[in-house]
Structure formats: C-alpha cells, structure tokens
Design a protein around this motif. Structure first.
Motif, PDB file in Angstrom:
ATOM      1  N   GLU A 236     -12.335   6.257 -13.817  1.00  0.00           N
ATOM      2  CA  GLU A 236     -11.863   5.597 -15.028  1.00  0.00           C
ATOM      3  C   GLU A 236     -11.960   6.571 -16.198  1.00  0.00           C
ATOM      4  O   GLU A 236     -12.463   7.684 -16.064  1.00  0.00           O
ATOM      5  N   ALA A 237     -11.491   6.144 -17.352  1.00  0.00           N
ATOM      6  CA  ALA A 237     -11.498   6.985 -18.551  1.00  0.00           C
ATOM      7  C   ALA A 237     -12.914   7.458 -18.870  1.00  0.00           C
ATOM      8  O   ALA A 237     -13.870   6.693 -18.814  1.00  0.00           O
ATOM      9  N   GLY A 238     -13.022   8.737 -19.199  1.00  0.00           N
ATOM     10  CA  GLY A 238     -14.298   9.308 -19.590  1.00  0.00           C
ATOM     11  C   GLY A 238     -15.133   9.857 -18.445  1.00  0.00           C
ATOM     12  O   GLY A 238     -16.120  10.555 -18.683  1.00  0.00           O
ATOM     13  N   HIS A 239     -14.750   9.553 -17.201  1.00  0.00           N
ATOM     14  CA  HIS A 239     -15.517  10.044 -16.059  1.00  0.00           C
ATOM     15  C   HIS A 239     -15.260  11.538 -15.864  1.00  0.00           C
ATOM     16  O   HIS A 239     -14.135  12.004 -16.018  1.00  0.00           O
ATOM     17  N   GLU A 240     -16.314  12.270 -15.531  1.00  0.00           N
ATOM     18  CA  GLU A 240     -16.179  13.714 -15.353  1.00  0.00           C
ATOM     19  C   GLU A 240     -16.551  14.120 -13.940  1.00  0.00           C
ATOM     20  O   GLU A 240     -17.384  13.486 -13.282  1.00  0.00           O
ATOM     21  N   ARG A 484     -12.095  13.808 -23.235  1.00  0.00           N
ATOM     22  CA  ARG A 484     -12.893  12.605 -22.984  1.00  0.00           C
ATOM     23  C   ARG A 484     -12.688  11.583 -24.098  1.00  0.00           C
ATOM     24  O   ARG A 484     -12.598  10.382 -23.849  1.00  0.00           O
ATOM     25  N   VAL A 485     -12.594  12.061 -25.343  1.00  0.00           N
ATOM     26  CA  VAL A 485     -12.305  11.159 -26.464  1.00  0.00           C
ATOM     27  C   VAL A 485     -10.943  10.488 -26.253  1.00  0.00           C
ATOM     28  O   VAL A 485     -10.791   9.276 -26.467  1.00  0.00           O
ATOM     29  N   ALA A 486      -9.954  11.259 -25.821  1.00  0.00           N
ATOM     30  CA  ALA A 486      -8.618  10.710 -25.600  1.00  0.00           C
ATOM     31  C   ALA A 486      -8.631   9.634 -24.523  1.00  0.00           C
ATOM     32  O   ALA A 486      -7.962   8.600 -24.658  1.00  0.00           O
ATOM     33  N   GLU A 487      -9.399   9.844 -23.462  1.00  0.00           N
ATOM     34  CA  GLU A 487      -9.456   8.847 -22.398  1.00  0.00           C
ATOM     35  C   GLU A 487     -10.113   7.563 -22.896  1.00  0.00           C
ATOM     36  O   GLU A 487      -9.710   6.460 -22.513  1.00  0.00           O
ATOM     37  N   ILE A 488     -11.139   7.689 -23.733  1.00  0.00           N
ATOM     38  CA  ILE A 488     -11.769   6.500 -24.318  1.00  0.00           C
ATOM     39  C   ILE A 488     -10.766   5.760 -25.189  1.00  0.00           C
ATOM     40  O   ILE A 488     -10.657   4.534 -25.162  1.00  0.00           O
ATOM     41  N   ALA A 489     -10.007   6.513 -25.986  1.00  0.00           N
ATOM     42  CA  ALA A 489      -9.019   5.900 -26.872  1.00  0.00           C
ATOM     43  C   ALA A 489      -7.943   5.172 -26.076  1.00  0.00           C
ATOM     44  O   ALA A 489      -7.502   4.075 -26.450  1.00  0.00           O
ATOM     45  N   ILE A 490      -7.511   5.762 -24.971  1.00  0.00           N
ATOM     46  CA  ILE A 490      -6.484   5.127 -24.133  1.00  0.00           C
ATOM     47  C   ILE A 490      -7.020   3.844 -23.512  1.00  0.00           C
ATOM     48  O   ILE A 490      -6.331   2.821 -23.476  1.00  0.00           O
ATOM     49  N   ALA A 491      -8.257   3.893 -23.026  1.00  0.00           N
ATOM     50  CA  ALA A 491      -8.839   2.724 -22.361  1.00  0.00           C
ATOM     51  C   ALA A 491      -9.044   1.569 -23.324  1.00  0.00           C
ATOM     52  O   ALA A 491      -8.855   0.402 -22.966  1.00  0.00           O
ATOM     53  N   GLU A 492      -9.398   1.878 -24.570  1.00  0.00           N
ATOM     54  CA  GLU A 492      -9.726   0.823 -25.527  1.00  0.00           C
ATOM     55  C   GLU A 492      -8.521   0.343 -26.315  1.00  0.00           C
ATOM     56  O   GLU A 492      -8.426  -0.815 -26.702  1.00  0.00           O
ATOM     57  N   GLY A 493      -7.568   1.248 -26.567  1.00  0.00           N
ATOM     58  CA  GLY A 493      -6.427   0.875 -27.389  1.00  0.00           C
ATOM     59  C   GLY A 493      -6.799   0.895 -28.855  1.00  0.00           C
ATOM     60  O   GLY A 493      -7.540   1.771 -29.305  1.00  0.00           O
ATOM     61  N   ASN A 494      -6.337  -0.097 -29.594  1.00  0.00           N
ATOM     62  CA  ASN A 494      -6.566  -0.122 -31.031  1.00  0.00           C
ATOM     63  C   ASN A 494      -8.033  -0.346 -31.346  1.00  0.00           C
ATOM     64  O   ASN A 494      -8.603  -1.369 -30.967  1.00  0.00           O
ATOM     65  N   PRO A 495      -8.723   0.634 -32.000  1.00  0.00           N
ATOM     66  CA  PRO A 495     -10.140   0.460 -32.294  1.00  0.00           C
ATOM     67  C   PRO A 495     -10.366  -0.639 -33.307  1.00  0.00           C
ATOM     68  O   PRO A 495      -9.520  -0.888 -34.159  1.00  0.00           O
ATOM     69  N   ARG A 496     -11.526  -1.261 -33.251  1.00  0.00           N
ATOM     70  CA  ARG A 496     -11.840  -2.341 -34.181  1.00  0.00           C
ATOM     71  C   ARG A 496     -11.843  -1.827 -35.603  1.00  0.00           C
ATOM     72  O   ARG A 496     -12.472  -0.811 -35.925  1.00  0.00           O
ATOM     73  N   GLY A 497     -11.100  -2.504 -36.424  1.00  0.00           N
ATOM     74  CA  GLY A 497     -11.055  -2.100 -37.837  1.00  0.00           C
ATOM     75  C   GLY A 497     -10.015  -1.089 -38.153  1.00  0.00           C
ATOM     76  O   GLY A 497      -9.804  -0.747 -39.307  1.00  0.00           O
ATOM     77  N   ALA A 498      -9.284  -0.561 -37.141  1.00  0.00           N
ATOM     78  CA  ALA A 498      -8.240   0.437 -37.404  1.00  0.00           C
ATOM     79  C   ALA A 498      -6.906  -0.273 -37.512  1.00  0.00           C
ATOM     80  O   ALA A 498      -6.571  -1.127 -36.710  1.00  0.00           O
ATOM     81  N   SER A 499      -6.135   0.090 -38.468  1.00  0.00           N
ATOM     82  CA  SER A 499      -4.824  -0.510 -38.650  1.00  0.00           C
ATOM     83  C   SER A 499      -3.770   0.285 -37.930  1.00  0.00           C
ATOM     84  O   SER A 499      -3.842   1.510 -37.873  1.00  0.00           O
ATOM     85  N   ALA A 500      -2.785  -0.395 -37.365  1.00  0.00           N
ATOM     86  CA  ALA A 500      -1.685   0.293 -36.690  1.00  0.00           C
ATOM     87  C   ALA A 500      -0.777   0.929 -37.733  1.00  0.00           C
ATOM     88  O   ALA A 500      -0.538   0.373 -38.782  1.00  0.00           O
ATOM     89  N   ARG A 501      -0.282   2.114 -37.353  1.00  0.00           N
ATOM     90  CA  ARG A 501       0.564   2.842 -38.301  1.00  0.00           C
ATOM     91  C   ARG A 501       2.001   2.800 -37.824  1.00  0.00           C
ATOM     92  O   ARG A 501       2.276   2.958 -36.701  1.00  0.00           O
TER      93      ARG A 501
END
Length: 501
Positions: A236-240, A484-501
């Motif tokens: 899964e995302a973030g696994h090394e 690894r940051v990118a994989e976390i971002a993909i797995a989570e999608g829109n972070p809490r409190g972040a607005s879509a651009r």
C-alpha cells in the motif's frame, strides 16, 4: 438500471474478473460472452481485455448491480485492485500516461494468457461454478505456488499451447487478447481454452486440474524472490522495500527489476558466467537466444515468437522466468549489487535495444540504480534523473490530483520528511511545490504560483534546498521521502482543511 442476475457468486480470495465471470457463466449455463453483455462489459463479439486491469465507476456499478456485489468488490476483481504496488498497472508508468488498453497489451502484464497451479484448480473444484483462477497468476513475477511448493504451469498438457489464452495464429502471432479466451464457448472453468490451429477452431477443452507429470520444484532463491516481489506488488501507499541497499518505494523497486532484466538480457551471457552456481541458467540462455533470432525466424509457424516477447519483457515460460527473477532479486538484494550491474551495463552496445530502454527508464528508477546506469551506460545527466536537483519530473501524473495539494503540508503528510536533516520550513514548502510538479509537469515557478506561494518565498526555499541537496546522500534521501509523501497524498486524497483548487 442493470437487472440483477437470478443467481450470483461470492468472489473467492484472490480471484479477478475473468475467472469470476467464467465460474458464474458456468453456474448459469450461459456463454461468458453473453454474461459480459448482461454485465455491460461488451456489446459485440469481442470481450475487451482492458477490463482485466481496471474498471471505471460506471462499469463497476453495472457489474455490481448484475452480480449482486458492492462496487468495491467489483473494483477488487481487477489486477489494479489486487496489486496496488505493481508499477506496470499504474496510469503514470515510466513517466507516460497509459490507458487500460495499453496495460492490457503490455508484456509486463501477461494478459495474453495465465499461468496456473493444477493442484489449486483441483482444491477449489468444489466451489459453486467450479475452480478459481487466481489473479496473481496473470502477473509475470508470479511463477510459483507456495502452498503446493511447485512452479506454476502455463502450457496445456494436451495441445501444448498457453492454456488460458485465445491462442496464436499459424504464423506464431498471438490472436487478439480477450478478457476470457474463446468467450462464445461454454466450457468448464478447469478446461483449456486455447484454440490451436487456424480459423474458427474450437478450444482444446483438456482438463487442467490434473498434473501430467511430476511438478517442478522451486529453488530457495526462487521462493525468496517470489516473496519479495509479491510483497512489493501488494504494498500500500508509503510501504518501502529494499533495493541495492536502500529503502525505496515499491514503484522504484519494480522499475529497478525491469532495468535489471533489460541489462541481463542485453549483456547475456555475462550473467551466466558470473552466476554459474544458479540452476536452470540454460533455460534463460535458450530464452535470450530466441529473442536474438531474426523477425522471420521467431514468427514463423514453427518458431517461438508467441512466447519470446521482447528484450524488455520477462519470459512467458515459467522456469526461465523464475530463474531470471531469482537472479534479479539476488542482485538487488546485494548492497553492492550496483558493482555487478556496472559490469553488465558497460557491455551494452550503444545502439542496442537494452541501452535505449535504459535511457528511457533511468529517471524512474531508484537513486542507486539511476547512478549505476549513469556511470556505466554514460547517459546524459538530463536523461539520468537523480541526483539532478531541478526540475522535478512528472512521475505521478494521472495518480496525484494537484487540487488536493496545499501550500502547507499537513503534519502526517510531511512525516517522511522529518527524518531529513534539512531546514524544516523551507523543505516542506519545497516539497509542496515538487508534489505539484510530480502531478502536473509544471515548471517550478508555475507550480509555486499554482499554490499561491510568493515568488520571494520560492526563491528563498530554492536557494536553501539546492545548497542542502549538494551534500552527499541528501538528494537521494529527499527523493525517496518525497515519493513516500506522494503515496500518502494519493491514498488520503483531499487533506482535512485543504481547499480544492
């Protein structure tokens, strides 16, 4: 609205769409092609193979409605759903956007046929609809069954053709791949669906759930390699995982595997001499010899072009595939494996297919592999990727949505960066900019403006991070953490409190 079928089946563990529909068609006593029409997967006489790798939401909903499943269960019946870490199944493979059709015809996804374990087919014969065809059998790095301690079969014992395939023409070329071979014929799921001969010949029909002879047993190196590859494919995302002594993402690891196989093929027989203790190397030698034959020789009626594929692909035949994968993992497991690779890479002619492929793949491999390729193949620095500091290549185009990336990264997104000895504020700002570049291919300035980062702050972080990256090891460690940051971002999608651009 799709009308539910009168009866359905629960998907078995590890089962994917071709095997599931084959069992369901057998249970309902209909043609697999007719079932495809009822599920909305086709409207004509061809059963598209692209459904093997991915379903869109509408297709998944129609399959779910017809088969009385949840849409998530329908998505899980694809290879992409079951092998999230396997790089060739990603939309953004090797810096190129690829469609499901492209994936369904890629030699790194053995969609033209499936390997199989006769004992597994026998063990699941009691299930409703018949035995289960495992989805992992479709992937080139799955070459053994650990449960029964045997290498997988791939040929029918009767017709000697690839068993779960649409067959090949008399000139040795594959017939067009379909999701289920011979979809207009009603056959028990355990029967061979290969169509030998020319014209509208019927499928072979031989039962495959009984071994025709003693099984081939894997060596310890093959078993170890199989486990390493399976771990990465299901990551899964973030696994090394480890490659050439470094902890890297599953994506980089599989790109390293592909680069290593290209180097082994292109420099053969150097590997045969360097690893003389490896068993079954003669089968790899025969495979490489088949690849080196002229086009006329290996596509003739008596040739083996149907299974040789190309220099960039692993063998279809299970034994040389297992041997080659075991050798590849042995090299990548060695922290000094780049020295071994350097010998093979340096022997590649500059005009060879392997040399050309490595030039294309280098920017998408792990830092250690990229450095080995650069030093031995003498790639231009621009083509070699790392440790170049700028620009950041669009490695995640199609997977990472730039609208979900905030200028200030959430704490849990930035966790992989915390282990780096770098100025914290500038590094996180730089990472956000690079994520947008990875997602879109924008220039650094354009990515900063997209995030509404002031140009003064852009200049400050650029100067600071550029200087920090020049210290030995920092550029490689940063790229590893950034993926690894990118994989976390993909797995989570829109972070809490972040607005879509």
């Amino acid at each position: 609205m799709t009308t539910p079928l009168p009866r359905s089946l629960d998907p078995a563990v590890g089962e994917i769409l071709p095997g599931y529909l084959l069992r369901l068609a057998h249970r309902l006593s209909v043609q697999p092609l007719e079932l495809g029409h009822l599920c909305g997967l086709t409207t004509g006489p061809v059963f598209p193979a692209r459904h093997l790798v991915r379903l869109n939401d509408n297709q998944a909903q129609r399959v779910a409605d017809a088969c009385r499943l949840h849409p998530a269960e329908a998505h899980a019946l694809t290879l992409s759903g079951q092998a999230p870490g396997y790089t060739p199944l990603r939309i953004d493979y090797l810096g190129r956007h690829q469609s499901p059709v492209t994936m369904a015809n890629d030699g790194w996804v053995l969609t033209a046929f499936s390997r199989y374990c006769p004992d597994c087919l026998s063990d699941t014969a009691h299930l409703p609809g018949g035995p289960v065809w495992q989805g992992s059998w479709r992937l080139p790095h799955t070459f053994l069954c650990e449960r029964h301690n045997r290498l997988l079969a791939w040929q029918c014992p009767a017709c000697r053709g690839p068993a779960f395939s649409n067959g090949y023409r008399s000139d040795g070329r594959w017939r067009p791949t379909q999701l289920i071979p011979a979809p207009a014929q009603r056959l028990h799921p355990a029967r061979c669906r290969h169509r030998p001969g020319a014209g509208r010949v019927a499928a072979c029909g031989q039962f495959l759930d009984q071994s025709s002879g003693p099984p081939l047993r894997p060596t310890p190196a093959m078993t170890h390699a199989h486990r390493r590859l399976a771990e990465a494919a299901t990551a899964e995302a973030g696994h090394e995982v480890t490659s050439l002594g470094q902890r890297v993402s599953a994506q980089w690891f599989f790109n390293d595997v592909r680069a290593t196989i290209s180097a082994l093929h292109g420099s053969w027989p150097l590997a045969q001499d360097a690893f003389a203790e490896f068993g079954s190397m003669d089968t790899v030698a025969a495979h490489v010899e088949a690849l080196r034959r002229t086009h006329r020789e290996h596509t003739g009626a008596l040739g083996d072009g149907r299974v040789a594929r190309t220099f960039g692909h692993p063998p279809a035949d299970t034994l040389p595939a297992a041997t080659l994968m075991a050798l590849t993992v042995t090299i990548l497991d060695d922290p000094s494996g780049h020295h071994t690779l350097a010998q093979f890479l340096s022997a590649l002619p500059s005009t060879s297919t392997a040399h050309i492929r490595l030039r294309q793949h280098a920017p998408h491999c792990s830092p250690a592999m990229t450095e080995a390729i650069r030093g031995s193949v003498r790639l231009p620095r621009k083509a070699a990727g790392q440790p170049a500091f700028f620009p950041q290549p669009p490695t995640h185009r199609g997977r990472l949505d730039p609208r979900t990336i905030p200028a200030v990264l959430p704490e849990h997104w930035a966790a992989p960066l915390d282990g780096l000895d770098a100025p914290r504020r500038q590094l996180r700002r730089d990472a956000a900019i690079r994520l947008v570049q990875m997602a879109t291919g924008r220039s650094r300035r354009s990515a900063a403006l997209y995030l509404e980062i002031p140009l003064g702050s852009l200049q400050s972080s650029t100067v600071t991070i550029r200087a920090w990256q020049k210290h030995p090891g920092n550029a490689e460690a940063y790229q590893n953490a950034l993926h690894r940051v990118a994989e976390i971002a993909i797995a989570e999608g829109n972070p809490r409190g972040a607005s879509a651009r």
